[in-house]
Design an enzyme around this catalytic site. Structure first.
Site, short mmCIF file in Angstrom:
data_model
loop_
_atom_site.label_atom_id
_atom_site.label_comp_id
_atom_site.label_asym_id
_atom_site.label_seq_id
_atom_site.Cartn_x
_atom_site.Cartn_y
_atom_site.Cartn_z
CG ASP A 134 -1.17 3.61 -25.37
OD1 ASP A 134 -0.87 2.54 -24.83
OD2 ASP A 134 -2.33 4.05 -25.46
NE ARG A 148 -2.26 -1.19 -23.32
CZ ARG A 148 -1.89 -0.05 -23.89
NH1 ARG A 148 -0.89 0.65 -23.38
NH2 ARG A 148 -2.50 0.40 -24.96
CD GLU A 168 -2.26 -6.35 9.29
OE1 GLU A 168 -3.37 -6.81 9.03
OE2 GLU A 168 -2.00 -5.13 9.28
N PRO A 200 0.80 -1.23 0.00
CG PRO A 200 -0.71 -1.50 1.75
CD PRO A 200 0.53 -2.10 1.15
#
Ligand SMILES: COc1ccc2nc(C(=O)O)sc2c1
Length: 238
Positions: A167, A152, A115, A88
């Site tokens: 892109d 990709r 965790e 995170p």
């Protein structure tokens, strides 16, 4: 490119690696993706991969031994992988990072779970990566997002160079232009005339204007950033 994924939930990757553009790229041998169950690198009969945190606190922590065993086993031969850890509080993933990672010959993605991983696992890691500021249950979905964005970009994977060429906008972080397909009118909503004109120069400049307008409207900081870096042409600035 080869990617090795280390996870306690290998089943989450089954559909992702079989379907769509990524599935075709793997089945055609353009890229190689191997998903490894961290449990397969345990040595106890209960195949334990996690334990309580030293110092107390909620939840469980992924043990270092099985991950190190997996790393040692998978890096015995061949090029050393560039190792990512999904967690995170990692560095925010973006298109720029996707382009950089797509140039690596080999990646390894260690998926956080519970965790998190024992801190010593980070001695194996080149980059800790997060896909965004929201709370997820684990690093497997972020790993799939990263693989999708990276794979990709591998030559031959998309097949239609045009999509990749489009892109060039996203590589500068600009938002895409509106897309339409048949019918030319649907429930009173018409396709913009310019797209039916067959005039490629006009279509291209309309699309560029739409992309810049949408970016200015929704993500003005991207325009400011490109201005500062001198990455907007004179006509784009007008
Ligand atoms: C503990 O494992 C996790 C939990 C949440 C999470 N969120 C991520 C993200 O990229 O946002 S990676 C990740 C790993």
């Amino acid at each position: 490119m080869r990617i090795d994924v280390l996870t306690v939930l290998p089943g989450l990757f089954d559909c992702f690696l079989k379907e769509g553009v990524i599935g075709k790229a793997i089945s055609s041998g353009k890229v190689e993706v191997k998903v490894h169950n961290i449990r397969d690198f345990t040595t106890d009969k209960h195949r334990v991969v996690d334990d309580v945190p030293y110092g107390g606190g909620p939840g469980m922590v992924l043990k270092p031994e099985p991950i190190f065993r997996a790393y040692d086993e998978l890096t015995k031969e061949g090029e050393k992988p560039y190792v990512l850890l999904t967690e995170p509080w990692g560095e925010k993933f973006n298109q720029e990072m996707a382009v950089e990672l797509s140039k690596k010959p080999r990646l390894m993605i260690i998926c956080g779970r519970y965790e998190g991983v024992d801190e010593r696992v980070k001695s194996l890691v080149d980059r800790e990566v997060s896909i965004g500021d929201y709370v997820l249950t684990g690093g497997e979905l972020p790993a799939m997002v990263i693989m999708d964005a990276v794979l990709r970009l591998i030559p031959g994977v998309l097949g239609n160079l045009e999509s990749l060429r489009a892109d060039s906008f996203s590589d500068r972080g600009l938002l895409g232009y509106p897309n339409y397909t048949r019918p030319a009118e649907f429930r009173g909503m018409k396709v913009p005339e310019v797209l039916l004109s067959g005039h490629h120069k006009k279509i291209e400049s309309w699309r560029k204007e739409q992309s810049l307008r949408k970016t200015l409207e929704r993500r003005p900081e991207i325009i400011e950033n490109l201005k500062r870096k001198g990455l907007l042409t004179k006509e784009e600035l007008e």
